[in-house]
Write an enzyme that holds these catalytic residues in place. Sequence first.
Site, PDB file in Angstrom:
ATOM      1  N   GLU A   1      80.545  63.677  37.438  1.00  0.00           N
ATOM      2  CA  GLU A   1      80.182  63.964  36.038  1.00  0.00           C
ATOM      3  C   GLU A   1      81.118  63.135  35.174  1.00  0.00           C
ATOM      4  OE1 GLU A   1      77.773  65.916  34.836  1.00  0.00           O
ATOM      5  OE2 GLU A   1      77.074  66.774  36.709  1.00  0.00           O
TER       6      GLU A   1
ATOM      7  N   CYS B   1      82.424  64.954  26.213  1.00  0.00           N
ATOM      8  CA  CYS B   1      81.790  63.861  26.964  1.00  0.00           C
ATOM      9  C   CYS B   1      80.432  63.481  26.404  1.00  0.00           C
ATOM     10  CB  CYS B   1      81.663  64.247  28.431  1.00  0.00           C
ATOM     11  SG  CYS B   1      80.756  65.779  28.677  1.00  0.00           S
TER      12      CYS B   1
END
Length: 477
Positions: free
Chosen positions: A219, A253
């Site tokens: 991720e 993010c």
Amino acid sequence: MEILEDEIVKRQIEDVFSKQRVQALKMRSSKPSQRIEMLKKMLDWIQIHQEDIRKAVHADFKKPYPEIDISEIFVVTAEINHAIKNLEAWMKPKKVSTPKTLLGTKSHIQYEPKGTCLIIAPWNYPFNLAIAPLVSALAAGCTAIIKPSEMTPHTSALIRRLVEEVFDQHNVAVFEGEIPVSQMLLAKPFDHIFFTGSPAVGKMIMKAAAEHLTSLTLELGGKSPAIIDRQADLQDAAAKIIWGKFVNCGQTCIAPDYILVDELVKEDFLTELKIQLLKMYDADAKGIDKSKDYARIVSQKHLQRLKRMLSDANLKGAKTIFGGGISETDNYFEPTLLTEVTDEMDVMQEEIFGPILPVLSYTDLTVAIDYINKRPKPLALYAFSKDKFTTDQILQQTSSGGAVINDCVLHFLQNELPFGGVNNSGMGKAHGHHGFLAFTNEKAVLNQRIGLTTSKPLYPPYGITGKKIIQALIKWF
Ligand SMILES: NC(=O)c1ccc[n+]([C@@H]2O[C@H](COP(=O)([O-])OP(=O)(O)OC[C@H]3O[C@@H](n4cnc5c(N)ncnc54)[C@H](O)[C@@H]3O)[C@@H](O)[C@H]2O)c1
């Protein structure tokens, strides 16, 4: 002294890893009820210790309590409740149909826990991004070792406390520490590694995993664009962008990293951005640094990185149209809007991961699409327009891990959607069923009826009948 300490940690890792290996074998036959019980215990702990979680995360980077409630606590409790509700269905073996060529057999997919897993977490949502993958690991029937981020020591200590109070070490354990601890863990032959962090470190994790051919979920991050079309509701888009960008002080993010706005509406949109910024963070005109709803940069290192990025942009001709204020003493970085930005500037070369928002403009949508396609595939893409033809065009002609139309960041909260990146922004998916599958080996099982061997003519010695059968198969199936 340090060598001795390293040796002690290494031995502790070896001890916990071998205990978890034994337990992982037992967990292969665990029932949904057993896994649900573990999830419920963790849920209870989180519900009871909400205030401790708030205090820990706040102590790390002054993250406002309401942001902690939604993005650290609620996200995790929702993930647990979703898993509890669906686990029995997820674990059920799935029958698949039988092709005519295999008549007489039956097949199913068995959802087998991968085994002993490693979860390496970042600092930006320090509780959520360590515990949510743990939910998926436990749901899948795995054991897990968590390595939280060293940048958020209060939250890391709290995660350790949670794990020690809720689980036995042979099911879940935590190893706090810096890169060497991560590397010691990575040397072990885990059955799966779930890593959340930067693409640069992701590459190192992949190399370490290759040593044991361990499967991976990566991720990662990247530069997620937001396109503002001329047919967007500018006020609505600006409010959503300001929230998505400056929540957690831009250290998200999936925050919009930069804006691509249609030249025709650029000035109006910039005005709206400024209005929304003041409305959200400076309603009483005392200064954004006084707002209790605005977090701080996690460390001096990151503050200096962002400061360098801003000076680089200014030196190369960017215009700061809002913000730019920095206070070194409390890691404050004012929400900052930049225009006149070019590709040579660091802000357009690296993931910003902080409260700087470059606004670029385009005259034709295809130019904006080309601009995105010339760069590494982003983790998220946001498109704002009332015109479905335009949003469809953007969706079809760009590639990103996820996409949101007329909002941003919200897809993270939708547990039915796979969450993750593509290429440079990651591989594999998280959340809900997709998270469960990340920690699961989808074992293919075919059952043949005893004595029924349709394939006998296909065994050696190969003869004319076998040849005819194969030709028929090629022709008809
Ligand atoms: N896709 C997502 O869900 C997601 C979520 C949050 C953050 N991110 C990304 O994470 C990055 C920011 O987080 P960060 O600064 O904590 O990331 P990072 O990659 O620096 O660190 C992440 C973890 O890896 C460990 N680590 C660092 N260097 C290592 C090395 N050489 N060997 C082994 N382990 C190492 C750290 O101790 C930490 O626990 C950003 O790029 C952001 O976009 C992605």
